[in-house]
Each structure stands twice: as structure tokens, then as C-alpha cells.
Design an enzyme around this catalytic site. Structure first.
Site, PDB file in Angstrom:
ATOM      1  N   LYS A  66       0.802  -1.221   0.000  1.00  9.53           N
ATOM      2  CA  LYS A  66       0.000   0.000   0.000  1.00  9.53           C
ATOM      3  C   LYS A  66       0.837   1.275   0.000  1.00  9.53           C
ATOM      4  CE  LYS A  66      -3.697  -0.210  -0.347  1.00  9.53           C
ATOM      5  NZ  LYS A  66      -4.811  -0.610  -1.255  1.00  9.53           N
ATOM      6  N   SER A 283      -2.746 -12.311   3.933  1.00  8.69           N
ATOM      7  CA  SER A 283      -3.212 -12.265   2.537  1.00  8.69           C
ATOM      8  C   SER A 283      -2.147 -12.854   1.602  1.00  8.69           C
ATOM      9  CB  SER A 283      -3.604 -10.843   2.109  1.00  8.69           C
ATOM     10  OG  SER A 283      -2.479 -10.050   1.830  1.00  8.69           O
TER      11      SER A 283
HETATM   12  N1  PMP Z   1      -3.365  -7.594   1.399  1.00  6.98           N
HETATM   13  C1  PMP Z   1      -3.139  -6.707   2.370  1.00  6.98           C
HETATM   14  C2  PMP Z   1      -2.368  -7.157   3.575  1.00  6.98           C
HETATM   15  C3  PMP Z   1      -3.612  -5.388   2.257  1.00  6.98           C
HETATM   16  O1  PMP Z   1      -3.400  -4.504   3.227  1.00  6.98           O
HETATM   17  C4  PMP Z   1      -4.347  -5.021   1.093  1.00  6.98           C
HETATM   18  C5  PMP Z   1      -4.875  -3.624   0.961  1.00  6.98           C
HETATM   19  N2  PMP Z   1      -6.122  -3.390   1.550  1.00  6.98           N
HETATM   20  C6  PMP Z   1      -4.589  -5.983   0.108  1.00  6.98           C
HETATM   21  C7  PMP Z   1      -4.072  -7.259   0.298  1.00  6.98           C
HETATM   22  C8  PMP Z   1      -5.423  -5.689  -1.115  1.00  6.98           C
HETATM   23  O2  PMP Z   1      -4.842  -4.784  -2.009  1.00  6.98           O
HETATM   24  P1  PMP Z   1      -5.775  -3.807  -2.853  1.00  6.98           P
HETATM   25  O3  PMP Z   1      -6.320  -2.781  -1.898  1.00  6.98           O
HETATM   26  O4  PMP Z   1      -4.866  -3.200  -3.865  1.00  6.98           O
HETATM   27  O5  PMP Z   1      -6.882  -4.604  -3.467  1.00  6.98           O
END
Ligand code: PMP
Length: 323
Positions: A66, A283
Site C-alpha cells: 500500500k 493475505s
Molecule cells: N493484502 C493486504 C495485507 C492489504 O493490506 C491489502 C490492501 N487493503 C490488500 C491485500 C489488497 O490490495 P488492494 O487494496 O490493492 O486490493
């Protein structure tokens, strides 16, 4: 003791000040963002004709992917004139965007106010406090939507006080990935990437990276994934079927969508640490599970999965000792 440090001297964008023969940069923290490593998974997955490569976004200075959109949204705000010195940066976040805003804002002298679901990991909250952010915790049962609605209320009362990037609707979010994440992946694989895998939160990573990759080669398959239930532990990701769909999301971009369970992701996080030496976030574990599902359905290819952050922000979670 050997203190080694380095200042880039060859950047045209370097700031107006100089220190001896060194020019000092105007934007030193933001300059550290991006150009993260891409490394091969070798033990959890091994095949002669299929490669799984992980893009390690924990190497960004704020510790997550991010940093890229936060820096780009702040830059866009400065360029449009919407973000001025007396304004406070305001947004809702599941944590990582907030950390990125806080880091960049501190280096540039802006204040930050954030709304965050109360069940965000303790480490995220502590880091944000460490940066001196004005933090409001919202109802955990309402998830990221609760924080989103709260920020809109705050903004509508005093729009003159705030710069509200609204990461869910800001074009500079997905464009950060179009301009950096996509080109890096294409370059790091010498154009040989066949499948791209990433989770959906604001959806910026999926939208921007996929658009870039498909422009280079329309045959590249872009596979998204979401948590498999509304109440999940995949921080940063959204269960899109039951939540507010981000304005920047275009459902025509992903070729395929997968659903991943929190338990599978937890197990994989532990395996990645112990079998690959990769200490990653939840994630990222989910991205590895998704990449393995993709690998199962192809005969050959080069799959790139985004590992959005590192494991240190999840140390207080119990799953480490469960597996
Ligand atoms: N994984 C993590 C740990 C995140 O903080 C985020 C951002 N919210 C994402 C995945 C998803 O990325 P995006 O917001 O670009 O869809």
C-alpha cells in the site's frame, strides 16, 4: 563500528539543498517505494514446467504494497492543489494504507486522521500510534465498510479541513500499480509471466497491474481472489459479495475469481515461514493458496503471486502456534 549510508546523487528529482557533494532529496521516503524482489517458491511447490514466483511487498519502507498507492494519491493531491500544508489527510483503511499515509505524511509534514475497524491487528494500531496518527476505531462487526462510512461523515462536516483521497474511488490508487507493480513484474520475468494472482481489497493492485500486463500480452491470465465468507481473517481483503464494491473495481478485468478460507491462509503462512524462509502476512498466505490452485489446472506456465505484506504485523495472532 562501520556506519554505512547512502544518498543517491544521480537523480534529476533530487531536492534543491546540497550537502557537500551530495544533493539531498526532497522526497527521501517515497523514493524507497517499489522495486521489490520477485523470488521463486522452491519447496512448497516444485514442478519442471510450472514456476510460482512471489512478489515480496514487505520490502517497501512502510512494509506493504500500500506504500505504492498511498504515495501516488498524495502526489496526485499535491499536483491537483487539493492537498495543501494546512489540510489533514483523512481516509479509512484496514491498516496498511494508513501506515503508508502516516509514513509519507510524517516525512512531508502533513497530519493524518484515520478510521480503522477495531479488530485490525494490534500491531497495526500500535504502528499507527507510533507515527502519531489521529486514530478512530469503528465497529468491528461493520468491517471496512464501517470505517468507510465514518470517514464520509467526518469529511462531509468539514470538507475544508481535510484531503480525503478515498482509496476505494481514487484513480491514483490503481494507476500506482499500472505504473510500477505491473512494469516491475513484466521486467523481472523478462515478459514470461503467464498468470498473475492477487487478492481484492480496494482492488487497486488487481486493476492496475492486470491492465498493464494485458497491454503487454493479452494472453496473460489475471486471477483474483476474495475471502470465502463475510467474517474472515484475511486482513486487507474484502468479501466483495457482501460489502460495498469499490468504485475503481471493474469486474471485467480479472479472468477468473477464487475464494480462499482464512484457515487455509493461516496454515500456508506458517508453511511459508518454515519451508521457504518467507515470513509473510495472511493475505500473502492466501495468495500462495490461490497460486497453487492455478498451478493445479495448467500444464506449464509462470505464475506471479503478490505477497502484500510481512508477518510481523500479525505476531499477536494465535495461528502461529496452531500448526
Ligand atoms: N493484502 C493486504 C495485507 C492489504 O493490506 C491489502 C490492501 N487493503 C490488500 C491485500 C489488497 O490490495 P488492494 O487494496 O490493492 O486490493
Amino acid at each position: 563500528m562501520n556506519y554505512s549510508w547512502r544518498i543517491d546523487t544521480d537523480q534529476a528529482s533530487a531536492g534543491p539543498r546540497s550537502f557537500g557533494k551530495f544533493k539531498l532529496e526532497t522526497d527521501p521516503v517515497a523514493r524507497l517505494i517499489g522495486n521489490t524482489p520477485l523470488i521463486e517458491i522452491r519447496r512448497i511447490f516444485h514442478s519442471e514446467h510450472i514456476q510460482i514466483l512471489a512478489k515480496l511487498e514487505s520490502f517497501n519502507p512502510g512494509g506493504s504494497i500500500k506504500d505504492r498507492p498511498a504515495a501516488n494519491m498524495i502526489r496526485a493531491g499535491e499536483e491537483s492543489g487539493e492537498l495543501t500544508a494546512e489540510k489533514t489527510i483523512l481516509d479509512s483503511t484496514s491498516g496498511n494504507t494508513g501506515i503508508a499515509y502516516a509514513m509519507i505524511a510524517a516525512s512531508k509534514g502533513y497530519r493524518v486522521r484515520l478510521a480503522l475497524p477495531a479488530n485490525a491487528s494490534m500491531e497495526r494500531k500500535r504502528i499507527l500510534q507510533g507515527y502519531g496518527v489521529d486514530l478512530e476505531l469503528t465497529d468491528p462487526l461493520e468491517g471496512s465498510d464501517g470505517a468507510y462510512v465514518r470517514v464520509q461523515e467526518i469529511y462531509e462536516k468539514h470538507p475544508e479541513k481535510y484531503f480525503y483521497p478515498n482509496q476505494y474511488a481514487n484513480e491514483a490508487n490503481w494507476k500506482a500499480h499500472y505504473q510500477t507493480t505491473g512494469p516491475e513484474i513484466y521486467r523481472q520475468t523478462n515478459g514470461a509471466v503467464t498468470h498473475f494472482v492477487t487478492g481484492l481489497g480496494t482492488t487497486g493492485t488487481m486493476m492496475g497491474t492486470s491492465r498493464y500486463l494485458k497491454e503487454q500480452n493479452p494472453a496473460i491470465q489475471c486471477i483474483s481472489f476474495v475471502p470465502d465468507s463475510p467474517f474472515h481473517g484475511l486482513e486487507g481483503l474484502k468479501h466483495l459479495p457482501s460489502t460495498i464494491v469499490p468504485d475503481i473495481y471493474d469486474e471485467r478485468v480479472p479472468d477468473e475469481g477464487l475464494e480462499i478460507s482464512t484457515e487455509e491462509a493461516h496454515r500456508m503462512v506458517v508453511r511459508l515461514a518454515r519451508e521457504e524462509g518467507l515470513f509473510v502476512g495472511i493475505s500473502a498466505g492466501a495468495a500462495m493458496v490461490a497460486a497453487l490452485q492455478v498451478a493445479r489446472n495448467i500444464d506449464s506456465g509462470r505464475i506471479v503471486a503478490v505477497f502484500c505484506d510481512g508477518g510481523d504485523k500479525y505476531l499477536s495472532e494465535e495461528f502461529w502456534s496452531l500448526y
